[in-house]
Design a protein around this motif. Structure first.
Motif, PDB file in Angstrom:
ATOM      1  N   VAL A 197       0.813  -1.039  -0.049  1.00  0.00           N
ATOM      2  CA  VAL A 197      -0.066  -0.065   0.058  1.00  0.00           C
ATOM      3  C   VAL A 197       0.994   1.273   0.099  1.00  0.00           C
ATOM      4  O   VAL A 197       1.961   1.270   0.685  1.00  0.00           O
ATOM      5  N   ILE A 198       0.480   2.145  -0.770  1.00  0.00           N
ATOM      6  CA  ILE A 198       0.997   3.490  -0.663  1.00  0.00           C
ATOM      7  C   ILE A 198       0.831   4.403   0.386  1.00  0.00           C
ATOM      8  O   ILE A 198      -0.486   4.423   0.662  1.00  0.00           O
ATOM      9  N   LYS A 199       1.797   4.980   1.303  1.00  0.00           N
ATOM     10  CA  LYS A 199       1.406   5.615   2.271  1.00  0.00           C
ATOM     11  C   LYS A 199       2.023   6.810   2.506  1.00  0.00           C
ATOM     12  O   LYS A 199       3.186   7.345   1.756  1.00  0.00           O
ATOM     13  N   HIS A 200       1.302   7.723   2.956  1.00  0.00           N
ATOM     14  CA  HIS A 200       2.065   9.207   3.330  1.00  0.00           C
ATOM     15  C   HIS A 200       1.790   9.413   4.910  1.00  0.00           C
ATOM     16  O   HIS A 200       0.650   9.749   5.265  1.00  0.00           O
ATOM     17  N   ASN A 201       2.971   9.145   5.550  1.00  0.00           N
ATOM     18  CA  ASN A 201       2.616   8.890   6.987  1.00  0.00           C
ATOM     19  C   ASN A 201       1.646   7.922   7.355  1.00  0.00           C
ATOM     20  O   ASN A 201       1.821   6.797   7.044  1.00  0.00           O
ATOM     21  N   ARG A 202       0.452   8.097   7.967  1.00  0.00           N
ATOM     22  CA  ARG A 202      -0.358   7.117   8.171  1.00  0.00           C
ATOM     23  C   ARG A 202      -1.484   6.986   7.213  1.00  0.00           C
ATOM     24  O   ARG A 202      -2.595   6.383   7.418  1.00  0.00           O
ATOM     25  N   ARG A 203      -1.482   8.023   6.202  1.00  0.00           N
ATOM     26  CA  ARG A 203      -2.706   8.390   5.187  1.00  0.00           C
ATOM     27  C   ARG A 203      -2.445   7.186   3.971  1.00  0.00           C
ATOM     28  O   ARG A 203      -1.391   6.918   3.465  1.00  0.00           O
ATOM     29  N   THR A 204      -3.250   6.470   3.611  1.00  0.00           N
ATOM     30  CA  THR A 204      -3.596   5.492   2.546  1.00  0.00           C
ATOM     31  C   THR A 204      -3.522   6.371   1.150  1.00  0.00           C
ATOM     32  O   THR A 204      -4.675   7.136   1.368  1.00  0.00           O
ATOM     33  N   ILE A 205      -2.940   6.078   0.122  1.00  0.00           N
ATOM     34  CA  ILE A 205      -3.144   6.755  -1.270  1.00  0.00           C
ATOM     35  C   ILE A 205      -3.646   5.509  -2.085  1.00  0.00           C
ATOM     36  O   ILE A 205      -3.256   4.523  -2.352  1.00  0.00           O
ATOM     37  N   PRO A 206      -4.761   6.118  -2.554  1.00  0.00           N
ATOM     38  CA  PRO A 206      -5.458   4.992  -3.585  1.00  0.00           C
ATOM     39  C   PRO A 206      -4.742   4.838  -4.719  1.00  0.00           C
ATOM     40  O   PRO A 206      -4.167   5.833  -5.202  1.00  0.00           O
ATOM     41  N   PRO A 207      -4.249   3.630  -5.223  1.00  0.00           N
ATOM     42  CA  PRO A 207      -3.357   3.479  -6.265  1.00  0.00           C
ATOM     43  C   PRO A 207      -3.964   4.188  -7.550  1.00  0.00           C
ATOM     44  O   PRO A 207      -3.139   4.929  -8.291  1.00  0.00           O
ATOM     45  N   TYR A 208      -5.145   4.205  -7.816  1.00  0.00           N
ATOM     46  CA  TYR A 208      -5.643   4.846  -9.037  1.00  0.00           C
ATOM     47  C   TYR A 208      -5.426   6.361  -9.114  1.00  0.00           C
ATOM     48  O   TYR A 208      -5.113   7.038 -10.131  1.00  0.00           O
ATOM     49  N   ARG A 209      -5.442   6.908  -7.946  1.00  0.00           N
ATOM     50  CA  ARG A 209      -5.138   8.251  -7.923  1.00  0.00           C
ATOM     51  C   ARG A 209      -3.636   8.465  -8.091  1.00  0.00           C
ATOM     52  O   ARG A 209      -3.254   9.431  -8.932  1.00  0.00           O
ATOM     53  N   ALA A 210      -2.798   7.790  -7.562  1.00  0.00           N
ATOM     54  CA  ALA A 210      -1.331   7.799  -7.847  1.00  0.00           C
ATOM     55  C   ALA A 210      -1.061   7.742  -9.166  1.00  0.00           C
ATOM     56  O   ALA A 210      -0.206   8.367  -9.830  1.00  0.00           O
ATOM     57  N   PHE A 211      -1.681   6.770  -9.964  1.00  0.00           N
ATOM     58  CA  PHE A 211      -1.511   6.532 -11.336  1.00  0.00           C
ATOM     59  C   PHE A 211      -1.796   7.754 -12.109  1.00  0.00           C
ATOM     60  O   PHE A 211      -1.153   8.217 -13.193  1.00  0.00           O
ATOM     61  N   ALA A 212      -3.095   8.486 -11.719  1.00  0.00           N
ATOM     62  CA  ALA A 212      -3.618   9.590 -12.559  1.00  0.00           C
ATOM     63  C   ALA A 212      -2.660  10.655 -12.376  1.00  0.00           C
ATOM     64  O   ALA A 212      -2.390  11.483 -13.088  1.00  0.00           O
ATOM     65  N   LEU A 213      -1.980  10.882 -11.128  1.00  0.00           N
ATOM     66  CA  LEU A 213      -1.003  11.932 -10.785  1.00  0.00           C
ATOM     67  C   LEU A 213       0.133  11.632 -11.687  1.00  0.00           C
ATOM     68  O   LEU A 213       0.721  12.781 -12.248  1.00  0.00           O
ATOM     69  N   THR A 214       0.547  10.406 -11.971  1.00  0.00           N
ATOM     70  CA  THR A 214       1.758  10.347 -12.417  1.00  0.00           C
ATOM     71  C   THR A 214       1.699  10.431 -14.184  1.00  0.00           C
ATOM     72  O   THR A 214       2.890  10.372 -14.604  1.00  0.00           O
ATOM     73  N   GLY A 215       0.672  10.497 -14.716  1.00  0.00           N
ATOM     74  CA  GLY A 215       0.420  10.673 -16.101  1.00  0.00           C
ATOM     75  C   GLY A 215       0.034   9.248 -16.780  1.00  0.00           C
ATOM     76  O   GLY A 215      -0.010   9.473 -18.091  1.00  0.00           O
ATOM     77  N   TYR A 216      -0.156   8.369 -16.309  1.00  0.00           N
ATOM     78  CA  TYR A 216      -0.702   6.991 -16.958  1.00  0.00           C
ATOM     79  C   TYR A 216      -2.086   7.525 -17.663  1.00  0.00           C
ATOM     80  O   TYR A 216      -2.832   8.181 -17.102  1.00  0.00           O
ATOM     81  N   GLY A 217      -2.122   6.487 -18.917  1.00  0.00           N
ATOM     82  CA  GLY A 217      -3.294   6.694 -19.462  1.00  0.00           C
ATOM     83  C   GLY A 217      -3.297   7.274 -20.738  1.00  0.00           C
ATOM     84  O   GLY A 217      -2.929   8.498 -20.900  1.00  0.00           O
ATOM     85  N   ALA A 218      -3.659   6.451 -21.952  1.00  0.00           N
ATOM     86  CA  ALA A 218      -3.614   6.899 -23.419  1.00  0.00           C
ATOM     87  C   ALA A 218      -4.289   8.088 -23.671  1.00  0.00           C
ATOM     88  O   ALA A 218      -4.055   8.959 -24.354  1.00  0.00           O
ATOM     89  N   GLU A 219      -5.620   8.070 -22.891  1.00  0.00           N
ATOM     90  CA  GLU A 219      -6.525   9.058 -23.171  1.00  0.00           C
ATOM     91  C   GLU A 219      -6.117  10.298 -22.707  1.00  0.00           C
ATOM     92  O   GLU A 219      -6.257  11.574 -22.933  1.00  0.00           O
ATOM     93  N   HIS A 220      -6.203  10.243 -21.208  1.00  0.00           N
ATOM     94  CA  HIS A 220      -5.982  11.482 -20.354  1.00  0.00           C
ATOM     95  C   HIS A 220      -4.600  11.624 -19.764  1.00  0.00           C
ATOM     96  O   HIS A 220      -4.512  13.048 -18.997  1.00  0.00           O
ATOM     97  N   GLY A 221      -3.584  10.882 -19.945  1.00  0.00           N
ATOM     98  CA  GLY A 221      -2.399  10.944 -19.198  1.00  0.00           C
ATOM     99  C   GLY A 221      -1.544  12.313 -19.574  1.00  0.00           C
ATOM    100  O   GLY A 221      -1.263  13.037 -18.687  1.00  0.00           O
TER     101      GLY A 221
END
Length: 274
Positions: A197-221
């Protein structure tokens, strides 16, 4: 006459070897000195601190580079997160092999996983890990052993993402032989499945949000990443944890919350999903 004098070695080399032996007390017989140095050389990867240096140093270096403002080209823009692979080669050393079957110890597979999982996670969602305080936690690991890795054999480890849900990333790691020089055939030694699981301190980061932030996706990346580049670290983090999407965050288009989960019954050594 010493053993070194009998060997067909250059005089410069034998003098250096003699100097190495002289480090030990003269009262110790020369054969024991040779045995001592041989033991150290064959087990160098088991020295105190070696494991910590090899595991922790890549993260320390990455965090310092981030703090110093280093930027990396983002190769993830427009890509699919399932396409990314990372490979690394290891060798079944004397220290990592057992003395019964003369093959890689079962416990050493987990040590190898320690070396590759962290760097893979950072590369997979690099933009998210660029935020100070980001880390990850392992939730479970399973190993499916197929064939032993003989002593001194060089082998390769490949990592890939096989699925993610609202919380967990599922990473498959395959231990396999190097390609046969003539046929290119490979032997699969073991398959591991890890969930973290991706964490910031004790907060959990949903994977799909991390992927969107990183620029993945042929249509919207590409469009998403243009927005991300205008956001501060505080804005990125607030968007990742869902506290406050803001004006900029509202224009980021996310992909599916879950992917690859429909085939989880076929995963080797399936990890219990909580």
């Amino acid at each position: 006459m010493s053993l070194l004098a009998k060997l067909p070695l250059p005089s410069a080399l034998t003098s250096r070897l003699d100097a190495v032996l002289s480090v030990l007390p003269s009262a110790i017989p020369r054969p024991l000195k040779w045995a001592f140095w041989a033991l150290l050389i064959l087990n160098w990867d088991g020295f105190p601190g070696v494991w910590h240096l090899r595991i922790i140093w890549p993260f320390i270096r990455f965090q310092w580079q981030v703090k110093l403002g280093k930027k990396w080209p983002n190769w993830r823009i427009g890509k699919d997160e399932f396409e990314f692979r990372s490979t690394r080669q290891f060798r079944a050393s004397f220290n990592s092999s057992d003395s019964f079957g003369y093959h890689l110890s079962n416990s050493e597979y987990s040590v190898c996983l320690d070396h590759v999982r962290g760097p893979f996670a950072v590369q997979l969602v690099g933009e998210a890990y660029g935020i100070v305080g980001m880390t990850f936690a392992i939730g479970g690991v399973s190993l499916d052993f197929r064939k032993e890795i003989p002593l001194l054999t060089k082998f390769e480890i490949e990592n890939r993402l096989v699925g993610h849900d609202r919380k967990w990333l599922y990473i498959e790691t395959v231990f396999r032989s190097l390609p046969h020089p003539k046929t290119g055939a490979r032997t699969t030694y073991a398959i591991a499945l890890s969930r973290f699981v991706i964490k910031h301190n004790r907060r959990t980061i949903p994977p799909y949000r991390a992927f969107a932030l990183t620029g993945y996706g042929a249509e919207h990346g590409a469009k998403n990443y243009e927005v991300v580049q205008t956001m501060s670290q505080k804005e990125k983090l607030a968007w990742l944890v869902g506290d406050d999407v803001g004006v900029k965050g509202k224009s980021i288009v996310c992909g599916p919350v879950e992917r690859g989960m429909e085939g989880r019954s076929e995963w080797a050594g399936q990890v219990q999903i909580a």
